[in-house]
Design an enzyme around this catalytic site. Structure first.
Site, PDB file in Angstrom:
ATOM      1  N   LYS A  77     -16.554   0.507   1.913  1.00  0.00           N
ATOM      2  CA  LYS A  77     -16.256  -0.481   0.869  1.00  0.00           C
ATOM      3  C   LYS A  77     -14.812  -0.980   1.014  1.00  0.00           C
ATOM      4  O   LYS A  77     -13.987  -0.343   1.676  1.00  0.00           O
ATOM      5  CB  LYS A  77     -16.468   0.168  -0.502  1.00  0.00           C
ATOM      6  N   CYS A  87      10.692  -6.665  -2.040  1.00  0.00           N
ATOM      7  CA  CYS A  87      10.479  -8.047  -2.482  1.00  0.00           C
ATOM      8  C   CYS A  87       9.052  -8.480  -2.131  1.00  0.00           C
ATOM      9  O   CYS A  87       8.293  -7.717  -1.556  1.00  0.00           O
ATOM     10  CB  CYS A  87      11.486  -8.974  -1.823  1.00  0.00           C
ATOM     11  N   ASP A 109       7.958 -10.582   0.143  1.00  0.00           N
ATOM     12  CA  ASP A 109       7.668 -10.716   1.575  1.00  0.00           C
ATOM     13  C   ASP A 109       8.531  -9.847   2.462  1.00  0.00           C
ATOM     14  O   ASP A 109       8.339  -9.854   3.677  1.00  0.00           O
ATOM     15  CB  ASP A 109       7.903 -12.171   2.016  1.00  0.00           C
ATOM     16  N   TYR A 150      17.319  -7.862  -4.605  1.00  0.00           N
ATOM     17  CA  TYR A 150      17.394  -8.282  -6.011  1.00  0.00           C
ATOM     18  C   TYR A 150      17.962  -7.180  -6.896  1.00  0.00           C
ATOM     19  O   TYR A 150      17.556  -6.023  -6.796  1.00  0.00           O
ATOM     20  CB  TYR A 150      15.996  -8.610  -6.538  1.00  0.00           C
ATOM     21  N   HIS A 176     -21.761  11.380  -8.468  1.00  0.00           N
ATOM     22  CA  HIS A 176     -20.396  11.367  -7.931  1.00  0.00           C
ATOM     23  C   HIS A 176     -19.561  12.365  -8.728  1.00  0.00           C
ATOM     24  O   HIS A 176     -19.740  12.503  -9.942  1.00  0.00           O
ATOM     25  CB  HIS A 176     -19.841   9.940  -8.064  1.00  0.00           C
ATOM     26  N   ARG A 187     -18.756   7.276 -15.225  1.00  0.00           N
ATOM     27  CA  ARG A 187     -18.497   5.963 -14.639  1.00  0.00           C
ATOM     28  C   ARG A 187     -19.872   5.327 -14.504  1.00  0.00           C
ATOM     29  O   ARG A 187     -20.511   5.037 -15.498  1.00  0.00           O
ATOM     30  CB  ARG A 187     -17.754   6.166 -13.302  1.00  0.00           C
ATOM     31  N   ARG A 232     -20.990  11.583   1.608  1.00  0.00           N
ATOM     32  CA  ARG A 232     -20.462  10.211   1.531  1.00  0.00           C
ATOM     33  C   ARG A 232     -18.942  10.170   1.671  1.00  0.00           C
ATOM     34  O   ARG A 232     -18.237   9.761   0.756  1.00  0.00           O
ATOM     35  CB  ARG A 232     -20.806   9.579   0.171  1.00  0.00           C
TER      36      ARG A 232
END
Ligand SMILES: *Cc1c(COP(=O)(O)O)cnc(C)c1O
Length: 385
Positions: free
Chosen positions: A46, A325, A327, A278, A176, A144, A232
């Site tokens: 997944k 930051c 990027d 920053y 699970h 869940r 799994r």
């Protein structure tokens, strides 16, 4: 400069690459098979194979003997079929109106935990004339997905009715675990007991599932009585630890699959007392060299790794200097020689590990690798022709 292992011209120009070692992935699948020798392995792929690349990883997992593939979304399963995968695939997360008919047409096994889903699957079977392959999911304590003990008898009775009517086949029963990463936790034995009881109820209703499955990576590696017919594993396939209590990746015999590498975009000398990034959360102690790396939180580096993320550069592990930051991040190279274009290792392959990044950022290795974004090209090693 000779191109480092895994760099391609496009990755080199981008300045960052996630190198995916498919031989390591195969070795991890083999490790799971060895841990659960009498069970089949469903490799969980997944979320783009936890960020590693869905199709290449699925293929390598099959080559290493994973008999099943598991995904969350129905769309992920369809993508595997479109890429030519022909083996059993289970998809387990859907909302009302999901593309059930398309799944049936693609021979994808689907999970059913509630009566609305059973009704929709039956409707798709009627429309297409195809028999659905269903895994009924019991909620044994995770709260869940899955039918609770109260809802289970009605679900299995309806499923049996649909099976008798030829609309579907109940292939599996599954659940699970909530605490598999805490070996010995009291809920584990409890959940196994609830699971066995759910299987009994289903059998008494006339169902004959071929596979029962409960174990994630942690349970595959530490809990043989949870293995049943199928395990799994997800994170273990990618060579990361399911959690510190289970052991390190090395303790568990796992090889990290992803290595995140970058090339320095800028290298410059600055005086002591220079504020970096920053907010100037880092200030240089003395004259030093700063290196700039073209990866940031848009690429999945956690902003929480500001001032703590480890990066191997110029032969030593450095720490992210100042804030991560969008990027870019900066590292302090001290007086060590470095040039723009030099390779650094953010994690994997001889550098710090994704689990190290997780620890300093207050998260789990799963999140570190899964969030490495689409701007980072994946380059695969060990691809079979
Ligand atoms: C993600 C997932 C797994 C794999 O879990 P790991 O801890 O990565 O091994 C197994 N089963 C289900 C239902 C999952 O959602």
């Amino acid at each position: 400069m000779t191109a480092p292992r895994g760099w391609t011209p496009s990755a080199s120009a981008r300045g960052a690459v996630a190198v995916i070692d498919l031989d390591a992935l195969r070795s991890n699948v083999a490790r799971c098979r060895q841990a659960a020798p009498t069970s089949g392995v469903m490799a969980v792929v997944k979320a783009d194979a936890y960020g590693h690349g869905l199709v290449a990883c699925a293929r390598a997992a099959r080559e290493a003997g994973a008999t099943w593939l598991g995904v969350a979304l129905l769309e992920e399963a369809i993508a595997l079929r479109d890429a030519g995968d022909a083996g059993p695939i289970l998809a387990w997360l859907a909302v009302p109106g999901a593309p059930w008919a398309e799944c049936l047409a693609h021979d994808i096994d689907v999970s059913v935990a509630e009566l609305w889903a059973l009704a929709e699957v039956c409707a798709a079977a009627s429309v297409t004339g195809l028999r659905a392959r269903v895994h009924l999911k019991a909620d044994t304590g995770l709260s869940r997905n899955g039918a609770t003990a109260a809802g289970w008898p009605a679900l299995v009775a309806s499923a049996r009715e649909a099976e008798t009517a030829g609309l579907l086949e109940v292939v599996g029963i599954w659940s699970h675990l909530a605490h598999a990463d805490a070996p010995g936790h009291s809920t584990i034995t409890h959940q196994i007991g609830v699971f066995d009881e759910a299987v009994e109820v289903a059998r008494r209703a006339g169902l004959t599932p071929q596979v029962r499955h409960l174990a994630n990576s942690a349970a595959t590696l530490t809990l043989p009585n949870s293995h049943y017919e199928l395990v799994r594993p997800g994170i273990a396939i990618y060579g990361l630890s399911p959690g510190p209590e289970v052991g390190t990746a090395a303790d568990l015999g796992l090889r990290p699959v992803m290595s995140l590498r970058a090339r320095l975009s800028s290298v410059k000398r600055v005086p002591g007392g220079t504020g970096v990034s920053y907010g100037h959360d880092h200030v240089t102690a003395s004259e030093t060299t700063l290196g700039l790396i073209p990866l940031g939180y848009a690429d999945g580096l956690p902003r929480a790794a500001s001032n703590v993320g480890p990066i191997l550069a110029a032969g030593r592990t450095r720490t992210v200097a100042g804030r991560v930051c969008m990027d870019q991040v900066v590292i302090d190279l001290g007086d060590d020689p470095a040039s723009a274009g030099d390779e650094v290792v953010v994690f994997g392959g001889g550098g710090p590990s994704a689990d190290d990044w997780a620890r300093v950022s207050g998260t789990i290795g799963y999140e570190i690798v899964t969030r490495i974004g689409p701007r980072v090209p994946r380059v695969f090693l060990g691809v079979t022709p």
